[in-house]
Design an enzyme around this catalytic site. Structure first.
Site, PDB file in Angstrom:
ATOM      1  N   HIS A   1    -100.156  52.144 -18.133  1.00 52.42           N
ATOM      2  CA  HIS A   1    -101.242  53.111 -18.335  1.00 52.42           C
ATOM      3  C   HIS A   1    -102.592  52.442 -18.139  1.00 52.42           C
ATOM      4  CE1 HIS A   1     -98.658  56.296 -19.398  1.00 52.42           C
ATOM      5  NE2 HIS A   1     -98.267  55.805 -20.554  1.00 52.42           N
TER       6      HIS A   1
ATOM      7  N   CYS B   1     -88.171  48.448 -21.011  1.00 47.13           N
ATOM      8  CA  CYS B   1     -88.338  47.373 -21.996  1.00 47.13           C
ATOM      9  C   CYS B   1     -87.081  47.279 -22.873  1.00 47.13           C
ATOM     10  CB  CYS B   1     -89.555  47.685 -22.855  1.00 47.13           C
ATOM     11  SG  CYS B   1     -89.757  46.496 -24.177  1.00 47.13           S
TER      12      CYS B   1
ATOM     13  N   HIS C   1     -94.750  62.400 -23.706  1.00 55.57           N
ATOM     14  CA  HIS C   1     -94.908  60.998 -23.314  1.00 55.57           C
ATOM     15  C   HIS C   1     -93.591  60.521 -22.680  1.00 55.57           C
ATOM     16  CE1 HIS C   1     -95.178  56.635 -23.635  1.00 55.57           C
ATOM     17  NE2 HIS C   1     -96.491  56.775 -23.739  1.00 55.57           N
TER      18      HIS C   1
ATOM     19  N   GLU D   1     -91.882  57.780 -22.735  1.00 56.42           N
ATOM     20  CA  GLU D   1     -90.885  57.142 -23.623  1.00 56.42           C
ATOM     21  C   GLU D   1     -90.187  58.198 -24.483  1.00 56.42           C
ATOM     22  OE1 GLU D   1     -92.214  53.884 -26.251  1.00 56.42           O
ATOM     23  OE2 GLU D   1     -90.684  54.583 -27.656  1.00 56.42           O
TER      24      GLU D   1
ATOM     25  N   SER E   1    -101.013  55.228 -25.149  1.00 55.39           N
ATOM     26  CA  SER E   1    -100.846  55.624 -26.561  1.00 55.39           C
ATOM     27  C   SER E   1    -101.283  54.514 -27.496  1.00 55.39           C
ATOM     28  CB  SER E   1     -99.378  55.888 -26.865  1.00 55.39           C
ATOM     29  OG  SER E   1     -98.987  57.083 -26.333  1.00 55.39           O
ATOM     30  N   ASN E   2    -100.814  53.284 -27.223  1.00 52.41           N
ATOM     31  CA  ASN E   2    -101.182  52.210 -28.146  1.00 52.41           C
ATOM     32  C   ASN E   2    -102.660  51.886 -28.009  1.00 52.41           C
ATOM     33  OD1 ASN E   2    -101.508  49.310 -26.859  1.00 52.41           O
ATOM     34  ND2 ASN E   2     -99.955  50.385 -25.680  1.00 52.41           N
TER      35      ASN E   2
ATOM     36  N   SER F   1    -101.393  47.436 -22.503  1.00 53.05           N
ATOM     37  CA  SER F   1    -101.358  47.742 -21.066  1.00 53.05           C
ATOM     38  C   SER F   1    -102.642  47.297 -20.366  1.00 53.05           C
ATOM     39  CB  SER F   1    -101.155  49.248 -20.880  1.00 53.05           C
ATOM     40  OG  SER F   1    -102.061  49.952 -21.702  1.00 53.05           O
TER      41      SER F   1
HETATM   42  S1  SF4 Z   1     -95.167  47.940 -26.608  1.00 54.71           S
HETATM   43 FE1  SF4 Z   1     -94.437  46.647 -24.931  1.00 54.71          FE
HETATM   44  S2  SF4 Z   1     -92.885  45.285 -25.853  1.00 54.71           S
HETATM   45 FE2  SF4 Z   1     -93.217  47.004 -27.254  1.00 54.71          FE
HETATM   46  S3  SF4 Z   1     -91.690  48.526 -26.700  1.00 54.71           S
HETATM   47 FE3  SF4 Z   1     -93.512  49.068 -25.565  1.00 54.71          FE
HETATM   48  S4  SF4 Z   1     -93.277  48.012 -23.605  1.00 54.71           S
HETATM   49 FE4  SF4 Z   1     -91.816  47.071 -25.023  1.00 54.71          FE
END
Ligand code: SF4
Length: 300
Positions: free
Chosen positions: A41, A97, A136, A138, A234-235, A278
């Site tokens: 992203h 991942c 999303h 995932e 997202s993160n 990311s």
């Molecule tokens: S944040 Fe990175 S290491 Fe953690 S699950 Fe997602 S892709 Fe994998």
């Protein structure tokens, strides 16, 4: 003199490093490589890999392809994607991942009634709930493990709509906030009927959760902070909010040209640059160089 510092804990997590490494290895053979969705992203990194030959496609385009190589990014994919690949003779370069793969497997086992860590009564009717962002990639991959049956809770209020007379198994998207997850757990514990069971699994990736305390300290230690991330990450949103809580003077940017230069004032003594899992290091370095030049102009 104004100090400019890049957070050493920011930048790609191992899942993203692995996906990009796989893409670069494949591209170096000179063969055409497609990637299902943006590999990461971050528009700048996507562009960098596109110029090396990576072709980003969506699911509709994927279903039309035959006899090609397609890379699946770290977020993972639902079983249907593998099924389409099998039918269309598409070679999959699977960069899902390992953390996401494990979670997919657990949810599938839960759905199929084979999850070892749970002890459902015979014929126990279970709601599989995923705390995550609707739509999303995932989350779509996780819901796909349950034939679309899992319930997705994106915001806290949605927990109130669950059926508390039916057993609940709660999981989380890997990049959600731990605080948000705990709040949902507490609400369910308070409301679940004693006649049914509730089990929850904190499946939040520590690559994100462990960054929280560090990034909070980093943001608090600077007068001005630039948080660098793609808007779709997202993160990125979670980590930016943490920085903003600690330091009001934090700005979300995707690239140097989004910097509002009026915030670079003479009373600022230190500037911090940080980002998401990311966010490429090279991008934070470019931004640092840009800021240093602007700071020099300000100081002269
Ligand atoms: S944040 Fe990175 S290491 Fe953690 S699950 Fe997602 S892709 Fe994998």
């Amino acid at each position: 003199m104004i100090k400019v510092e890049i957070d050493s804990g920011s930048g790609f997590c191992f899942g993203v490093v692995n996906a990009i490494k796989k893409a670069e290895e494949e591209l170096s053979t000179g063969e055409t490589l497609y990637c299902l969705g943006d590999i990461v992203h971050n528009g700048r990194e996507v562009n960098r890999l596109n110029t090396k030959g990576l072709i980003t496609i969506n699911h509709e385009e994927f279903s039309q392809l035959k006899n090609v190589k397609v890379l699946l990014r770290a977020h993972g994919e639902p079983p249907e994607t593998y099924e389409i690949a099998r039918k269309n003779n598409i070679e999959i370069i699977d960069a899902t991942c390992p953390v996401v793969l494990r979670l997919q497997k657990r949810i599938k086992q839960e759905h199929d009634g084979k999850q070892e860590v749970t002890t459902p009564a015979p014929n126990e009717d279970i709601q599989i709930v995923i705390y995550g962002k609707n739509g999303h990639a995932e989350v779509l991959g996780l819901v796909g493990q349950t034939a679309g049956e899992a319930i997705v809770i994106e915001h806290f209020d949605e927990v109130k709509e669950l059926n508390f007379n039916k057993s609940i198994r709660l999981y989380s998207q890997t990049t959600k906030s731990l605080d948000g997850f705990k709040r949902i757990v507490e609400y369910i514990q308070e409301h679940i009927s004693p006649k049914v069971t509730f089990e929850y699994y904190d499946t939040i990736c520590r690559q994100v959760a462990n960054r929280m305390p560090n990034i909070r300290t980093f943001a608090a230690s600077h007068d001005l902070v630039f948080f660098v991330s793609g808007k779709k990450s997202s993160n990125g949103k979670v980590l930016f909010n943490e920085c903003k809580k600690m330091n009001e003077n934090t700005y979300f940017i995707e690239s140097a040209d989004e910097i509002d230069l009026s915030v670079l004032t003479k009373d600022i003594r230190s500037i911090g640059i940080c980002g998401a899992t990311s966010t490429p290091k090279w991008l934070m370095e470019d931004i640092s160089m840009f800021i240093k030049e602007k700071v020099k102009e300000l100081e002269n």
